[in-house]
Scaffold this active site. Structure first.
Site, PDB file in Angstrom:
ATOM      1  CE1 TYR A   1      24.034  39.270  55.540  1.00 47.75           C
ATOM      2  CE2 TYR A   1      23.056  41.428  54.708  1.00 47.75           C
ATOM      3  CZ  TYR A   1      23.058  40.203  54.652  1.00 47.75           C
ATOM      4  OH  TYR A   1      22.386  39.742  53.816  1.00 47.75           O
TER       5      TYR A   1
ATOM      6  CE  LYS B   1      24.328  68.474  35.902  1.00 49.94           C
ATOM      7  NZ  LYS B   1      25.356  69.353  35.399  1.00 49.94           N
TER       8      LYS B   1
ATOM      9  NE  ARG C   1      32.527  69.234  33.474  1.00 48.02           N
ATOM     10  CZ  ARG C   1      31.424  69.421  34.250  1.00 48.02           C
ATOM     11  NH1 ARG C   1      31.277  68.657  35.319  1.00 48.02           N
ATOM     12  NH2 ARG C   1      30.612  70.505  33.890  1.00 48.02           N
TER      13      ARG C   1
ATOM     14  CG  HIS D   1      30.717  74.222  34.619  1.00 43.07           C
ATOM     15  ND1 HIS D   1      29.534  74.896  34.986  1.00 43.07           N
ATOM     16  CD2 HIS D   1      30.962  73.402  35.488  1.00 43.07           C
ATOM     17  CE1 HIS D   1      29.147  74.161  36.311  1.00 43.07           C
ATOM     18  NE2 HIS D   1      29.892  73.233  36.313  1.00 43.07           N
TER      19      HIS D   1
ATOM     20  CB  CYS E   1      20.669  44.818  53.968  1.00 52.06           C
ATOM     21  SG  CYS E   1      20.661  44.226  55.751  1.00 52.06           S
TER      22      CYS E   1
ATOM     23  NE  ARG F   1      25.928  75.935  32.346  1.00 53.71           N
ATOM     24  CZ  ARG F   1      27.079  76.822  32.062  1.00 53.71           C
ATOM     25  NH1 ARG F   1      27.132  77.717  31.042  1.00 53.71           N
ATOM     26  NH2 ARG F   1      27.985  76.582  33.028  1.00 53.71           N
TER      27      ARG F   1
ATOM     28  CG  ASP G   1      17.387  44.618  48.548  1.00 54.63           C
ATOM     29  OD1 ASP G   1      17.481  45.062  47.432  1.00 54.63           O
ATOM     30  OD2 ASP G   1      17.900  43.408  48.984  1.00 54.63           O
TER      31      ASP G   1
HETATM   32  C1  LIG Z   1      25.287  70.591  36.146  1.00 53.13           C
HETATM   33  C2  LIG Z   1      25.632  71.646  35.444  1.00 53.13           C
HETATM   34  C3  LIG Z   1      25.227  73.077  35.957  1.00 53.13           C
HETATM   35  C4  LIG Z   1      24.178  73.185  37.305  1.00 53.13           C
HETATM   36  O1  LIG Z   1      25.018  73.331  38.183  1.00 53.13           O
HETATM   37  P1  LIG Z   1      24.410  73.501  39.607  1.00 53.13           P
HETATM   38  O2  LIG Z   1      25.677  73.650  40.655  1.00 53.13           O
HETATM   39  O3  LIG Z   1      23.664  72.182  40.077  1.00 53.13           O
HETATM   40  O4  LIG Z   1      23.660  74.786  39.627  1.00 53.13           O
HETATM   41  C5  LIG Z   1      25.597  74.268  35.284  1.00 53.13           C
HETATM   42  N1  LIG Z   1      26.523  74.088  34.220  1.00 53.13           N
HETATM   43  C6  LIG Z   1      26.953  72.990  33.669  1.00 53.13           C
HETATM   44  C7  LIG Z   1      27.963  72.831  32.599  1.00 53.13           C
HETATM   45  C8  LIG Z   1      26.466  71.663  34.444  1.00 53.13           C
HETATM   46  O5  LIG Z   1      27.310  70.765  34.098  1.00 53.13           O
END
Ligand SMILES: *Cc1c(COP(=O)(O)O)cnc(C)c1O
Length: 387
Positions: free
Chosen positions: A273, A46, A144, A173, A320, A229, A322
């Site tokens: 600046y 992502k 969440r 999660h 700045c 994951r 850029d």
């Molecule tokens: C982004 C995400 C992960 C990965 O998490 P890390 O801490 O980057 O390993 C796993 N599960 C879900 C639902 C996430 O949103």
């Protein structure tokens, strides 16, 4: 790293992100080697692979043994499919119901946790004569997304009654997987296990069960279940100090630019600046063409070093949009290093010679986490080079 170093990427701008795909492959193999028997590896790509470039990274991860990919948006999933990637892709949340057609036509699985979305997805799947594959999200304490554990069986029965859907997985999660001995982690893990058991006892197949993110994968092998994951570790960064001794990762991102000007303005001159930094006599000021619109947080002003010709030099004045400036003090300049000239490569993030600026250094100096540092550089306007 002198003027001969490879720039690559967009030749019309002297600033770029480099992604080391060899490091990504190393990290995938390192993570894979820790998985419990039979557990699959899902790689989170992502946010353009945390800023590293989703398509080349996803391909490298699959080559190195990843099983599945995870995205946050429909467009991220479509980008992978358009690049010819055919591994399973899970979208880690729901999308607007109007977008379910794009999911189905690109075979991107959504997570499901609301009735309205489920009905839209199921109806479109039936209309097209397709099976709408999905993963059920369970909220065990992150608060969440997901259905509450006590609602999981009833929700699944409702989903099954719609027709046209197939549950390929069930996941939750963790909020505190990186905190060793966390009681909250234990509570979430117990709630998830109980939910899986309840689904099983109700005769509802839960598909692949998965819950561990990077810190979970490294610190909680008992929860590897059917799949882990991984995200941040794929890019060679640690989610917290707690994983640092436990796994050897290689950072994949460098951010570099070339010096666009060198001046020695003399006593009384100020930099940037607000004329916020006064330049001492004899000190040179080099200009580097990256700014906050490129993901270099303005909060880092006066709080970071960069590496030029192998030497660490301080950033001075305010960053700045850029560009930013660095001070070259001849009294501190080592005799072995060449003079700084237009075109010399500046390392903002990464290694040059014996020096390194890490994403953790930049995160600490700007009050954020390494995740945000790489996302910011990667999501903005810098060209990307893959090695
Ligand atoms: C982004 C995400 C992960 C990965 O998490 P890390 O801490 O980057 O390993 C796993 N599960 C879900 C639902 C996430 O949103």
């Amino acid at each position: 790293m002198g003027r001969g170093a490879e720039t690559g990427g967009r030749l019309n701008r002297w600033s770029w992100v480099e992604t080391d795909l060899g490091a990504i492959r190393h990290n995938v193999r390192e993570l894979r080697s820790r998985l419990s028997d039979g557990a699959l590896l899902m790689c989170a790509v992502k946010a353009d692979a945390y800023g590293h470039g989703a398509v080349p990274c996803a391909k490298a991860m699959l080559e190195a043994g990843a099983d599945q990919l995870a995205v946050a948006t429909v467009d991220e999933g479509v980008e992978l499919r358009d690049a010819g990637i055919d591994a399973p892709v899970l979208m880690l949340n729901e999308c607007p119901p109007e977008a379910v057609g794009d999911l189905l036509s690109h075979s991107v699985m959504p997570s499901i946790y609301t009735e309205g979305f489920a009905k839209a997805y199921a109806a479109e799947a039936r209309r097209r004569g397709l099976v709408g594959r999905y993963h059920l999200a369970v909220d065990t304490g992150m608060t969440r997304i997901g259905v509450m554990p006590q609602d999981a069986v009833g929700f699944r029965r409702m989903l099954d009654s719609l027709g046209g859907l197939s549950c390929e997985g069930t996941f939750t999660h963790f909020s505190t997987a990186d905190e060793p001995g966390s009681g909250y982690f234990g509570l979430q893990a117990a709630r998830f296990s109980a939910t899986l058991l309840a689904l099983h006892e109700a005769g509802l197949g839960h598909g692949l069960a998965h819950c561990d993110n990077t810190p979970g994968l490294v610190l909680h092998p008992e929860m590897h279940l059917g799949m882990c994951r991984a995200g941040i570790s794929l890019y060679g960064l640690h989610p917290a100090d707690s994983t640092k001794g436990a796994i050897a990762l290689m950072p994949a991102m460098s951010v570099r630019a070339r010096v666009t000007r060198v001046a020695t303005p003399g006593e009384g001159a100020c930099v940037g600046y607000g004329a916020a930094w006064g330049c001492p006599a004899g000190v040179s000021v080099a200009t580097v063409p990256i700014g906050y619109a490129d993901g270099l947080h303005r909060a880092l002003s006066g709080r970071m070093d960069v590496i030029v010709n192998g030497v660490r030099v301080p950033q001075v004045g305010r960053i700045c949009m850029d560009q930013f400036m660095v001070a070259i003090d001849p009294r501190r300049w080592p005799s072995w290093a060449g003079p700084v000239e237009i075109g010399d490569v500046v390392t903002i993030l990464g290694r040059d010679g014996d020096e390194e600026v890490s994403a953790d250094d930049l995160a600490e100096a700007s009050g954020t986490i390494n995740y945000e540092v790489t996302c910011a550089f990667g999501m903005m306007r810098l060209g990307k080079v893959f090695r």
